[in-house]
Design a protein around this motif. Structure first.
Motif, short mmCIF file in Angstrom:
data_model
loop_
_atom_site.label_atom_id
_atom_site.label_comp_id
_atom_site.label_asym_id
_atom_site.label_seq_id
_atom_site.Cartn_x
_atom_site.Cartn_y
_atom_site.Cartn_z
N TYR A 1 -18.35 38.02 31.44
CA TYR A 1 -18.07 36.60 31.26
C TYR A 1 -18.55 35.77 32.45
O TYR A 1 -18.55 34.54 32.37
N GLY A 2 -18.94 36.40 33.53
CA GLY A 2 -19.33 35.67 34.73
C GLY A 2 -20.83 35.48 34.82
O GLY A 2 -21.58 36.43 35.02
N ARG A 3 -21.30 34.25 34.68
CA ARG A 3 -22.73 33.97 34.77
C ARG A 3 -23.16 33.78 36.23
O ARG A 3 -22.44 33.20 37.04
N LEU A 4 -24.36 34.22 36.54
CA LEU A 4 -24.97 34.03 37.85
C LEU A 4 -25.88 32.82 37.79
O LEU A 4 -26.46 32.51 36.74
N HIS A 5 -26.05 32.15 38.92
CA HIS A 5 -26.89 30.93 38.94
C HIS A 5 -28.12 31.09 39.82
O HIS A 5 -28.90 30.14 39.95
N GLN B 1 -26.33 33.06 23.12
CA GLN B 1 -26.14 34.44 23.57
C GLN B 1 -27.20 34.85 24.58
O GLN B 1 -26.88 35.44 25.63
N LEU B 2 -28.45 34.56 24.28
CA LEU B 2 -29.54 34.96 25.17
C LEU B 2 -29.36 34.37 26.56
O LEU B 2 -29.52 35.08 27.56
N HIS B 3 -29.06 33.09 26.62
CA HIS B 3 -28.93 32.45 27.93
C HIS B 3 -27.72 32.99 28.69
O HIS B 3 -27.77 33.13 29.92
N HIS B 4 -26.64 33.28 27.99
CA HIS B 4 -25.47 33.82 28.68
C HIS B 4 -25.75 35.23 29.18
O HIS B 4 -25.49 35.55 30.35
N LEU B 5 -26.25 36.11 28.32
CA LEU B 5 -26.50 37.50 28.71
C LEU B 5 -27.55 37.59 29.80
O LEU B 5 -27.45 38.43 30.71
N LEU C 1 -35.95 32.34 30.31
CA LEU C 1 -34.71 31.63 30.02
C LEU C 1 -34.20 30.88 31.25
O LEU C 1 -34.58 31.17 32.39
N PHE C 2 -33.33 29.90 30.98
CA PHE C 2 -32.79 29.02 32.01
C PHE C 2 -31.40 29.51 32.42
O PHE C 2 -30.64 30.04 31.60
N LEU C 3 -31.07 29.32 33.69
CA LEU C 3 -29.74 29.69 34.19
C LEU C 3 -28.88 28.43 34.22
O LEU C 3 -29.01 27.60 35.13
N PRO C 4 -27.99 28.25 33.25
CA PRO C 4 -27.22 27.01 33.16
C PRO C 4 -26.00 27.01 34.09
O PRO C 4 -25.49 28.07 34.47
N ASP C 5 -25.55 25.81 34.43
CA ASP C 5 -24.28 25.74 35.17
C ASP C 5 -23.10 25.99 34.24
O ASP C 5 -22.13 26.63 34.61
#
Length: 528
Positions: free
Chosen positions: A69-73, A369-373, A387-391
Motif C-alpha cells: 500500500y506504500g507508494r514510492l515517489h 493499478q499499473l501506476h500504483h504497482l 509510468l508516472f509516480l503520483p503523489d
C-alpha cells in the motif's frame, strides 16, 4: 526460562545498520512508502483484492500489506526494488532464496514457541534445534550468493553482509558449538523399562533392540510399502509430564552432556542476528508477489519492469490488463483481453466512451493499478510500460445510492468530486468512472466539461469514463479512447479499448439491435 531468544546478536564488521532489501540508507531513512489514509481508491481499483491475495496467510502478511500500500515517489527507490525482482527471475537464485526463507520461518516458529514450553530440557533442545536450522540456512545462502549472478544493489549489499557475518567469530563459534552439542546429544543411548506404573531409565549396555526383532519377525508378512506412522515433531513439538520426567532421568545419567547444553543455551540464547532476521522478513514481500503473478505468467501473459518518472507525464503501456480480474478469468479458463494506452506531449486525460459492459471500467482500473504497482516497485502487467509516480491517486466510481442519506446521488457525486479537486495536485492521478449518470445528458455534459476543465488546469493525469461523447474532444490535453464491438455484431463486445474519436455508433447500434430497430430489421418488417 532460556532468555530473550528474539534479541539480535552483534552486527558483524562493526556496522551500525544492516542492508535493507526494500530501500537504501540507514534505518532512520527507510520507509515502506507513503500510505494514503483514505484507501477507498484501493477498493475502486481492485487493489484491495490484489493486496489480500498477495499477503494471504503468510507470517509476514502485515509487512507485505504495508509495503504494497506504500507508494514510492523517487525513481531510484523504485528501481532499487525492481533490481531485486529482476535478480529473482533467476530460477536457481529464487530457489535458494525460497529455501532460506522457509528455513528462517522454521527458526522464527521455534523461537516463538520457546516461552510456551513448560519443561526446561525441552526448551533447551528446541533452542539448539532452532540454532542448527539457522546456521544451515545462513551458511547455504551465503555459499550460493557468493557465486550467484547477483546485480541488484540490495542483494549485493546483503551478500557482503552475509559473507562478513559467516566469517565473524560470533557465527563461527555459534556454528561450532551447535554442531558439538548436536553430536554429543546424538551419541546418547539409554533404555526405558516400563513395569505397570513404574518407569526405569538406564544407560544402554548392549541390550536387545526388541523393536528391530519385532520388525524382523513380521518382515515375511510384508506385502507392500506401508504408510509410515512415526510422529516427527518439527514445528509443533509436544511433551507430556511422563516424557519430561524421562528426559530429567536421562539428564541425570548424562550430566556432562546436559550441563554443556545448559551452558550453550546461556551463551547463545540471542543467536539470531537482527540483520538476517530483517532480511528474512523483507524477502517475503518479493516472494509473495512473485508467487501471486506466477499462474498469470504461466497462462502466457506478460509482466514488465516499467520505466518510471516523478516528472515526465508521457505514459504508455502495451499488453496490459487488470491483475485481479486476470486471476479470476484464468481460474475459470477464460481468455484475458489486453489493452494499450499512451499519453504524449501535452496529453493528460483519457476519455473513454463506448457501449456498456465493454471493458471501460476495467480499463480505468488497469490504469490505476499499473501506476500504483509501479510506484511500489513491482513488475506490472504488460509487455512494456512507462509510468508516472503520483503523489496521490484519487478515484470516483459509481456507487449505489444510500437510501439512509439525506442527499441525492447527484449531490453525493458533486461533494465527492469537490473533495477530490480540492486535494488533487498536478502530480496526482484522478480516475473517474461513470459519474453524473443520474442526471440528464445536457447536465452531464455541462458538469463533465466543468470538471475536465478543472483537471486540465491542474495538469493532472486522468482517466474519465463517460457516456457523453462530446467530452472526448474538449482540447489537446484529452485523448479519446473507445471500447469496441465485434464487426457485424454490435451486441458482442471485444473488451478492447482503442484510441479513436468517440462516435457513439457502437452504443447506438447495440441499443438498436437489442430492440430490433436496426435498418435491416425495420426494412424487413415494413417491406410490402
Amino acid at each position: 526460562m532460556i532468555g530473550d531468544s528474539q534479541a539480535g546478536g552483534p552486527v558483524p564488521g562493526g556496522q551500525d545498520h544492516f542492508p535493507s532489501l526494500l530501500s537504501e540508507g540507514p534505518p532512520t531513512a527507510r520507509a515502506a512508502g507513503d500510505q494514503d489514509e483514505n484507501r477507498s481508491y484501493a477498493r475502486d481499483l481492485n487493489l484491495d483484492q490484489i493486496v489480500a491475495a498477495v499477503a494471504g496467510d503468510r507470517e509476514e502478511r502485515d509487512l507485505i500489506t504495508t509495503v504494497l500500500y506504500g507508494r514510492l515517489h523517487d525513481a531510484g527507490a523504485v528501481r532499487y526494488r525492481q533490481e531485486v525482482f529482476q535478480d529473482l527471475e533467476n530460477p536457481a537464485l529464487l530457489d535458494a532464496i525460497q529455501r532460506f526463507s522457509g528455513l528462517m520461518g522454521e527458526v522464527r516458529a521455534h523461537l516463538r514457541q520457546l516461552n510456551q514450553m513448560p519443561y526446561r530440557h525441552q526448551r533447551e533442545g528446541w533452542l539448539l534445534d532452532a540454532a542448527a536450522i539457522y546456521c544451515d540456512a545462513v551458511t547455504r545462502l551465503a555459499g550460493h550468493l557468493a557465486s550467484a549472478p547477483v546485480r541488484s544493489r540490495a542483494l549485493l549489499a546483503f551478500r557482503d553482509y552475509l559473507a562478513a557475518y559467516v566469517a565473524s567469530a560470533g557465527f563461527t563459534t555459534l556454528a561450532s558449538d551447535t554442531r558439538n552439542r548436536k553430536d554429543a546429544l546424538a551419541r546418547i543411548r539409554y533404555c526405558t523399562r516400563i513395569n505397570g506404573g513404574r518407569v526405569e531409565v538406564s544407560r544402554y549396555a548392549g541390550e536387545t533392540d526388541y523393536s528391530a526383532a519385532v520388525l524382523s519377525t513380521f518382515e515375511r508378512f510384508k506385502q507392500s510399502a506401508a504408510k509410515d506412522y512415526l510422529i516427527r515433531y518439527r514445528v509443533q513439538p509436544g511433551m507430556n509430564h511422563i516424557a519430561a520426567q524421562i528426559a530429567e532421568l536421562v539428564a541425570r545419567l548424562f550430566p556432562e552432556e546436559f550441563t554443556a547444553l545448559e551452558e550453550y543455551c546461556r551463551r547463545h540464547a540471542a543467536f539470531l542476528d537482527e540483520g538476517i532476521r530483517q532480511a528474512g522478513r523483507e524477502l517475503q514481500f518479493y516472494l509473495a508477489y512473485l508467487d501471486h503473478i506466477s499462474p498469470v505468467r504461466a497462462a502466457g501473459l506478460s509482466f514488465c519492469y516499467p520505466e518510471v518518472s516523478a516528472s515526465s507525464k508521457d505514459v504508455r503501456a502495451a499488453g496490459t490488463f487488470d491483475l485481479a480480474l486476470a486471476h479470476k478469468l484464468i481460474a475459470g479458463r477464460r481468455p484475458v483481453v489486453t489493452n494499450d494506452f499512451r499519453l504524449d506531449g501535452p496529453e493528460r486525460i483519457i476519455v473513454v466512451t463506448g457501449p456498456n459492459q465493454g471493458g471501460k471500467t476495467t480499463f480505468a482500473r488497469t490504469f490505476g493499478q499499473l501506476h500504483h504497482l509501479a510506484a511500489v516497485g513491482c513488475p506490472v502487467p504488460g509487455s512494456t510500460a512507462r509510468l508516472f509516480l503520483p503523489d496521490r491517486i484519487f478515484t470516483h466510481f459509481e456507487r449505489e445510492e444510500d437510501l439512509a442519506a439525506m442527499s441525492g446521488k447527484l449531490e453525493d457525486d458533486l461533494i465527492r468530486i469537490g473533495d477530490i479537486l480540492r486535494a488533487a495536485t498536478g502530480a496526482s492521478i484522478v480516475i473517474l468512472n461513470e459519474i453524473f449518470t443520474s442526471t440528464t445528458v445536457h447536465d452531464a455534459r455541462f458538469l463533465g466539461t466543468k470538471l475536465l476543465t478543472k483537471v486540465m488546469r491542474l495538469d493532472a493525469l486522468c482517466v474519465y469514463v463517460t457516456f457523453v461523447d462530446e467530452l472526448a474532444s474538449l482540447g489537446d490535453q484529452i485523448v479519446s479512447m473507445m471500447s469496441t464491438i465485434v464487426l457485424g455484431n454490435p451486441a458482442e463486445r471485444t473488451y478492447k479499448v482503442v484510441r479513436k474519436p468517440a462516435d457513439g455508433l457502437a452504443h447506438a447500434m447495440a441499443i438498436a439491435e437489442k430492440y430490433d430497430l436496426t435498418y435491416q430489421r425495420l426494412y424487413d418488417r415494413l417491406a410490402p
